[in-house]
Design a protein around this motif. Structure first.
Motif, PDB file in Angstrom:
ATOM      1  N   GLU A 173      10.737   0.972   8.435  1.00  0.00           N
ATOM      2  CA  GLU A 173      11.285  -0.009   7.501  1.00  0.00           C
ATOM      3  C   GLU A 173      10.267  -0.379   6.428  1.00  0.00           C
ATOM      4  N   ASP A 174       9.004  -0.405   6.811  1.00  0.00           N
ATOM      5  CA  ASP A 174       7.970  -0.687   5.824  1.00  0.00           C
ATOM      6  C   ASP A 174       7.898   0.446   4.796  1.00  0.00           C
ATOM      7  N   TYR A 175       7.987   1.677   5.296  1.00  0.00           N
ATOM      8  CA  TYR A 175       7.973   2.828   4.393  1.00  0.00           C
ATOM      9  C   TYR A 175       9.119   2.725   3.387  1.00  0.00           C
ATOM     10  N   LEU A 176      10.305   2.430   3.897  1.00  0.00           N
ATOM     11  CA  LEU A 176      11.470   2.349   3.006  1.00  0.00           C
ATOM     12  C   LEU A 176      11.321   1.189   2.015  1.00  0.00           C
ATOM     13  N   SER A 177      10.791   0.085   2.468  1.00  0.00           N
ATOM     14  CA  SER A 177      10.574  -1.046   1.562  1.00  0.00           C
ATOM     15  C   SER A 177       9.619  -0.655   0.449  1.00  0.00           C
ATOM     16  N   GLY A 178       8.563   0.078   0.828  1.00  0.00           N
ATOM     17  CA  GLY A 178       7.602   0.531  -0.169  1.00  0.00           C
ATOM     18  C   GLY A 178       8.272   1.391  -1.222  1.00  0.00           C
ATOM     19  N   LEU A 182       0.830  -1.206   0.000  1.00  0.00           N
ATOM     20  CA  LEU A 182       0.000   0.000   0.000  1.00  0.00           C
ATOM     21  C   LEU A 182       0.864   1.256   0.000  1.00  0.00           C
ATOM     22  N   ILE A 183       1.959   1.201   0.727  1.00  0.00           N
ATOM     23  CA  ILE A 183       2.872   2.339   0.733  1.00  0.00           C
ATOM     24  C   ILE A 183       3.411   2.569  -0.670  1.00  0.00           C
ATOM     25  N   PHE A 184       3.778   1.465  -1.295  1.00  0.00           N
ATOM     26  CA  PHE A 184       4.266   1.572  -2.672  1.00  0.00           C
ATOM     27  C   PHE A 184       3.192   2.196  -3.561  1.00  0.00           C
ATOM     28  N   LEU A 185       1.969   1.725  -3.436  1.00  0.00           N
ATOM     29  CA  LEU A 185       0.902   2.228  -4.308  1.00  0.00           C
ATOM     30  C   LEU A 185       0.647   3.709  -4.065  1.00  0.00           C
ATOM     31  N   ALA A 186       0.651   4.095  -2.789  1.00  0.00           N
ATOM     32  CA  ALA A 186       0.453   5.509  -2.474  1.00  0.00           C
ATOM     33  C   ALA A 186       1.594   6.334  -3.063  1.00  0.00           C
ATOM     34  N   ALA A 187       2.817   5.829  -2.901  1.00  0.00           N
ATOM     35  CA  ALA A 187       3.970   6.564  -3.426  1.00  0.00           C
ATOM     36  C   ALA A 187       3.899   6.651  -4.946  1.00  0.00           C
ATOM     37  N   PHE A 188       3.407   5.601  -5.555  1.00  0.00           N
ATOM     38  CA  PHE A 188       3.308   5.569  -7.022  1.00  0.00           C
ATOM     39  C   PHE A 188       2.295   6.615  -7.493  1.00  0.00           C
ATOM     40  N   VAL A 189       1.160   6.645  -6.831  1.00  0.00           N
ATOM     41  CA  VAL A 189       0.144   7.626  -7.195  1.00  0.00           C
ATOM     42  C   VAL A 189       0.710   9.036  -7.060  1.00  0.00           C
ATOM     43  N   VAL A 190       1.349   9.287  -5.920  1.00  0.00           N
ATOM     44  CA  VAL A 190       1.901  10.629  -5.699  1.00  0.00           C
ATOM     45  C   VAL A 190       2.950  10.943  -6.755  1.00  0.00           C
ATOM     46  N   TYR A 191       3.758   9.953  -7.093  1.00  0.00           N
ATOM     47  CA  TYR A 191       4.767  10.206  -8.116  1.00  0.00           C
ATOM     48  C   TYR A 191       4.104  10.524  -9.459  1.00  0.00           C
ATOM     49  N   LEU A 192       3.122   9.761  -9.830  1.00  0.00           N
ATOM     50  CA  LEU A 192       2.472   9.991 -11.126  1.00  0.00           C
ATOM     51  C   LEU A 192       1.799  11.365 -11.166  1.00  0.00           C
ATOM     52  N   GLU A 193       1.297  11.768 -10.023  1.00  0.00           N
ATOM     53  CA  GLU A 193       0.618  13.063  -9.985  1.00  0.00           C
ATOM     54  C   GLU A 193       1.593  14.231 -10.031  1.00  0.00           C
ATOM     55  N   SER A 194       2.589  14.160  -9.177  1.00  0.00           N
ATOM     56  CA  SER A 194       3.426  15.353  -8.999  1.00  0.00           C
ATOM     57  C   SER A 194       4.908  15.100  -9.250  1.00  0.00           C
ATOM     58  N   LYS A 230      20.230  -0.891  -7.098  1.00  0.00           N
ATOM     59  CA  LYS A 230      21.268  -0.509  -8.061  1.00  0.00           C
ATOM     60  C   LYS A 230      20.950  -1.038  -9.460  1.00  0.00           C
ATOM     61  N   TYR A 231      20.268  -2.144  -9.535  1.00  0.00           N
ATOM     62  CA  TYR A 231      19.898  -2.659 -10.860  1.00  0.00           C
ATOM     63  C   TYR A 231      18.838  -1.778 -11.509  1.00  0.00           C
ATOM     64  N   ASP A 232      17.925  -1.264 -10.672  1.00  0.00           N
ATOM     65  CA  ASP A 232      16.928  -0.344 -11.210  1.00  0.00           C
ATOM     66  C   ASP A 232      17.596   0.926 -11.711  1.00  0.00           C
ATOM     67  N   VAL A 233      18.533   1.438 -10.914  1.00  0.00           N
ATOM     68  CA  VAL A 233      19.268   2.640 -11.313  1.00  0.00           C
ATOM     69  C   VAL A 233      19.975   2.395 -12.635  1.00  0.00           C
ATOM     70  N   ILE A 276      10.100  -0.716  -3.720  1.00  0.00           N
ATOM     71  CA  ILE A 276       9.212  -1.318  -4.728  1.00  0.00           C
ATOM     72  C   ILE A 276       8.902  -0.274  -5.791  1.00  0.00           C
ATOM     73  N   LEU A 277       8.716   0.961  -5.335  1.00  0.00           N
ATOM     74  CA  LEU A 277       8.440   2.054  -6.268  1.00  0.00           C
ATOM     75  C   LEU A 277       9.575   2.205  -7.283  1.00  0.00           C
ATOM     76  N   ALA A 278      10.807   2.158  -6.791  1.00  0.00           N
ATOM     77  CA  ALA A 278      11.950   2.314  -7.683  1.00  0.00           C
ATOM     78  C   ALA A 278      11.921   1.248  -8.774  1.00  0.00           C
ATOM     79  N   ASN A 279      11.577   0.049  -8.372  1.00  0.00           N
ATOM     80  CA  ASN A 279      11.516  -1.037  -9.333  1.00  0.00           C
ATOM     81  C   ASN A 279      10.438  -0.787 -10.392  1.00  0.00           C
ATOM     82  N   GLU A 280       9.310  -0.300  -9.918  1.00  0.00           N
ATOM     83  CA  GLU A 280       8.209  -0.034 -10.838  1.00  0.00           C
ATOM     84  C   GLU A 280       8.578   1.099 -11.801  1.00  0.00           C
ATOM     85  N   LEU A 281       9.279   2.095 -11.296  1.00  0.00           N
ATOM     86  CA  LEU A 281       9.636   3.234 -12.138  1.00  0.00           C
ATOM     87  C   LEU A 281      10.638   2.852 -13.211  1.00  0.00           C
TER      88      LEU A 281
END
Lengths: 231, 292
Positions: free
Chosen positions: A138-143, A98-110, A199-202, A146-151
């Motif tokens: 730690e959950d926040y950071l994990s989320g 859920l943290i990832f999804l929220a972060a993803f939405v925020v990223y897509l928006e702004s 680092k692989y995502d980067v 996941i976002l980095a991977n999706e991006l």
């Protein structure tokens, strides 16, 4: 007290514990369901047609987050507030999603990184432990990982869809995230393991940016298609 | 000239983010909100990990001391003055409890379950030791409540013991004075500790046979049987570790019951004055059977 009496006392407390867990599991299941729905919704941005509808999709996702809020509020009532970490493993996975999804939405928006407070606001939970059901750091950071991977995926697909400027923006975003993570001293735990994947995502995004820049930032469609095929 | 200029420029770049590790990344502004928030994350995580490490250390101390106390208590059969031995173990328990008090100190204002993994092994060992002593004294099983009662600490001693922390947690100490400090053993830790206790009881039983003590083995076997029944009653309601110990418990019980059987069979056919000799040769036989 006799031995058997003692054991029946212990057994009673264990059984009570199991009941609580059962209740939690039920709520977590509905949460997982909603999280999957949001993910399905957001997954469509990877499709060619999806890029134009990003604001629309985010809007819809935000509506789903209201359901998440009510579910999380329900979850809070299932166990004593000071025993968060006792049952924490039940919702850890879904909360990270859920943290990832929220972060993803925020990223897509702004195109910004959501703050911890921001996520807590979207999910309707607290930031700090002493105030109730909270967002573990730690959950926040994990989320975020996941976002980095999706991006990194999004960078590829936006090239395919003909949006050549997005990968550059994603690249600087991920770079900032990467330097942020490098400030942390991680222990050898699951977070660290996830971080090792960053680092692989980067790298992946940097390759996209490289491909675009040697071709003069994507004039013509050919190069981008060739690039995706290589991947 | 251009070369020099570039050099100067790069040097300048390096000077600015001097206190940061990622000097090479001039792209990222070190004062960006993202990096600033990650700095606070760093502090938060480090504080948490440090606390965890301190707890693990304390837990190890508790484990070691508890093990030593158990060894001490095993001497109970060979020593004539049991009272002295028990009082010695009592002082040892005092030391262990002060360690546990330090754990409780660390956990002030924290969610105990968050750090539970760090100190749980120590607590289990403590439960094992304390219940062993209790069995030797009273031949009964100590209850979870009784154990927890001993782990409630009054704030007065706590201040004396914590000169190091006193400056730091001054305000906390004051807050703590209203309610005494305590660390509660969870039912699971209690069960696991009791499961370990049965191993010690088995040892006690076998060694007491070796020493010609005919009473103890039967008492132990009865007690073990009761505990075994208790564990069977709990079955798989408990966590996985509990059911794992259940198997070991069965083995311990088997050994003790074997010993009692031997005693009964041999005891009836051997004249009383020879019995001691027969019994002292028993452990080697049992040991031999174990090996097979």
């Amino acid at each position: 007290m006799s031995v058997s009496e003692l054991f029946s006392v212990v057994q009673a407390s264990l059984a009570a514990d199991q009941d609580v867990r059962e209740e939690i599991r039920k709520v977590v299941q509905t949460l997982e369901q909603t999280a999957r729905e949001i993910l399905t919704l957001l997954q469509t941005v990877h499709q060619m047609s999806g890029f134009k509808e990003i604001p629309n999709k985010c809007q819809k996702a935000r509506e789903h987050f209201d359901t998440v809020k009510t579910h999380l509020a329900e979850l809070k009532t299932k166990f004593p507030a000071d025993q968060y970490y006792r049952f924490n493993e039940h919702w850890r996975f879904v909360l990270q999603r859920l943290i990832f999804l929220a972060a993803f939405v925020v990223y897509l928006e702004s195109e910004t990184l959501v703050t911890r407070e921001g996520v807590a606001g979207i999910l309707g939970v607290e930031v700090h432990r002493d105030k109730g059901f909270h967002l573990d750091i730690e959950d926040y950071l994990s989320g975020l990982l996941i976002l980095a991977n999706e991006l990194s995926r999004l960078a590829l697909n936006s090239v395919t869809a003909g949006d050549y400027s997005r990968p550059l923006r994603i690249s600087s975003f991920i770079n900032e995230l990467d330097s942020g993570f490098r400030l942390l001293n991680l222990k050898n735990d699951s977070l660290r393991k996830r971080y090792d994947g960053l680092k692989y995502d980067v790298k992946k995004i940097e390759e996209v940016v490289y491909d675009l820049s040697i071709r003069g930032l994507g004039k013509g469609d050919e190069p981008s298609e060739g690039k995706v095929a290589e991947k | 000239m251009s070369k020099e200029g570039r050099f100067r420029k790069r040097k300048h770049d390096n000077v600015q983010p001097r206190n940061r590790k990622e000097e090479g990344q001039s792209k990222v502004n070190p004062l960006s909100p993202v990096l600033l928030s990650f700095e606070s994350f760093q502090k938060e995580l480090d504080a948490k990990h440090d606390k965890y490490e301190r707890l693990v250390k304390l837990s190890r101390d508790v484990t070691i001391e508890s093990k030593r106390t158990i060894f001490l208590l095993h001497r109970v059969i060979s020593v004539s003055d049991v009272g002295e031995l028990l009082s010695e173990s009592e002082t040892k328990f005092g030391d262990i409890r002060s360690k546990i008090q330090q754990i409780a100190q660390e956990l002030i204002g924290e969610d105990t379950c968050q750090f539970h993994r760090a100190f749980s092994p120590g607590l289990q060992e403590y439960v094992e030791a304390v219940s062993f002593q209790h069995f030797i004294k009273t031949r009964t099983l100590i209850s979870l409540d009784e154990i927890n009662k001993q782990l409630i600490f009054t704030p007065k001693t706590e201040e004396a013991e914590h000169s190091e922390d006193s400056t730091l947690s001054c305000s906390q100490d004051q807050k703590q004075e209203q309610q005494p400090l305590s660390l509660q053993v969870t039912p699971t830790d209690y069960l696991l500790g009791i499961a370990d206790l049965t191993g010690e009881l088995m040892r006690l039983c076998i060694t007491s046979v070796g020493n010609g003590d005919i009473e103890t083995p039967f008492e132990v076997s009865q007690f073990l049987r009761a505990i075994y029944d208790g564990f069977t009653y709990i079955g798989n309601t408990g966590p996985y570790e509990v059911s794992k110990k259940h198997y070991t418990l069965k083995q311990s019980l088997g050994k003790v019951e074997d010993a009692c059987y031997m005693l009964t069979v041999r005891g009836s056919e051997v004249p009383k004055h020879v019995l001691a000799d027969v019994l002292s040769s028993k452990p080697s036989m049992i040991e031999h059977e174990e090996g097979v």
